[in-house]
Design an enzyme around this catalytic site. Structure first.
Site, short mmCIF file in Angstrom:
data_model
loop_
_atom_site.label_atom_id
_atom_site.label_comp_id
_atom_site.label_asym_id
_atom_site.label_seq_id
_atom_site.Cartn_x
_atom_site.Cartn_y
_atom_site.Cartn_z
N SER A 77 8.45 9.34 -6.46
CA SER A 77 9.64 8.52 -6.79
C SER A 77 9.33 7.62 -7.98
CB SER A 77 10.03 7.65 -5.60
OG SER A 77 10.41 8.45 -4.51
N HIS A 88 10.53 15.12 -0.88
CA HIS A 88 10.99 14.59 0.41
C HIS A 88 11.91 15.60 1.10
CE1 HIS A 88 10.54 10.42 -1.64
NE2 HIS A 88 9.59 10.48 -0.72
N LYS A 137 9.75 -6.42 -2.19
CA LYS A 137 9.66 -5.41 -3.24
C LYS A 137 11.07 -4.93 -3.58
CE LYS A 137 7.54 -0.88 -3.59
NZ LYS A 137 6.81 0.10 -2.80
N ARG A 164 0.15 14.55 -0.72
CA ARG A 164 -0.03 15.39 -1.91
C ARG A 164 -1.46 15.46 -2.40
NH1 ARG A 164 4.03 11.56 -4.92
NH2 ARG A 164 2.64 10.30 -3.68
O1 PNS Z 1 7.42 5.50 0.75
P1 PNS Z 1 6.37 4.47 1.00
O2 PNS Z 1 6.63 3.23 0.17
O3 PNS Z 1 4.98 4.99 0.82
O4 PNS Z 1 6.52 4.04 2.55
C1 PNS Z 1 5.68 3.07 3.13
C2 PNS Z 1 6.20 2.64 4.53
C3 PNS Z 1 7.62 2.15 4.44
C4 PNS Z 1 6.13 3.82 5.46
C5 PNS Z 1 5.24 1.51 5.01
O5 PNS Z 1 5.14 0.52 4.03
C6 PNS Z 1 5.70 0.87 6.32
O6 PNS Z 1 5.62 1.46 7.37
N1 PNS Z 1 6.19 -0.39 6.24
C7 PNS Z 1 6.67 -1.12 7.38
C8 PNS Z 1 5.74 -2.29 7.71
C9 PNS Z 1 4.68 -1.88 8.73
O7 PNS Z 1 4.97 -1.43 9.81
N2 PNS Z 1 3.40 -2.04 8.35
C10 PNS Z 1 2.27 -1.70 9.20
C11 PNS Z 1 1.74 -0.30 8.93
S1 PNS Z 1 0.67 -0.30 7.52
#
Ligand code: PNS
Length: 166
Positions: free
Chosen positions: A128, A17, A41, A90
């Site tokens: 992570s 990151h 979560k 990745r």
């Molecule tokens: O680090 P991560 O867990 O892969 O991040 C995922 C994240 C937080 C970017 C994604 O879950 C997100 O954007 N969540 C917010 C809910 C949302 O807007 N969902 C619609 C898009 S799929």
């Protein structure tokens, strides 16, 4: 002003990151690292703890801010007057997940674009979840996360093994 949002769980922030941030910060006036507060979560670190670790490890990047968000990402982008999402990638597995997410976000808010940055080869296996699992089983993760995170993970392990919550 060109504002980008780098959203994620960051539970915890890794060297991967940090590398993505170091490579993208010169491209924007401001980057907001947006830590999701996901009620469904539960993470190892609370969103506030994650944000603190991020601040401690990105202090050298002067145009980077840290915030927590909940709900729809595109709503958060509108609130912050940002139209760019940064995501690291990745592997092909990441590609499938990321491309789907970027298309949903674009469907929800057409002016939003997601830019993908390929992980540096040094960080290609760093995640992570892998870091957490290894650290909670006593593994040395110091090559994968910043020093502040190594300390934070050790503290968590001590709390978990002694049964304390904070
Ligand atoms: O680090 P991560 O867990 O892969 O991040 C995922 C994240 C937080 C970017 C994604 O879950 C997100 O954007 N969540 C917010 C809910 C949302 O807007 N969902 C619609 C898009 S799929």
């Amino acid at each position: 002003m060109k504002i980008a949002v780098y959203p994620g769980s960051f539970d915890p922030i890794t060297n991967g990151h940090v590398d993505i941030l170091e490579r993208t910060s010169p491209l924007f006036d401001k980057i907001i690292i947006a830590v999701i507060q996901n009620v469904y979560k539960q993470g190892l670190f609370t969103p506030e703890e994650r944000a603190k670790l991020i601040k401690e490890t990105t202090g050298h990047l002067k145009n980077v801010e840290v915030d927590c968000f909940s709900g729809l990402l595109v709503n958060y982008l509108q609130e912050k007057q940002a139209s760019i999402i940064i995501r690291g990638m990745r592997s092909m597995t990441d590609f499938e997940y990321e491309s789907h997410m970027s298309m949903i976000n674009k469907q929800l808010l057409p002016e939003v674009n997601t830019i993908f940055i390929m992980a540096d080869i040094k960080h290609i296996i760093v995640s992570s979840s892998g870091v957490k699992e290894a650290a909670m089983l006593g593994g040395d993760v110091s090559s994968m996360v910043p020093e502040a995170v190594v300390i934070g993970l050790k503290r968590k392990l001590e709390q978990l093994t002694s049964g304390k919550q904070n």
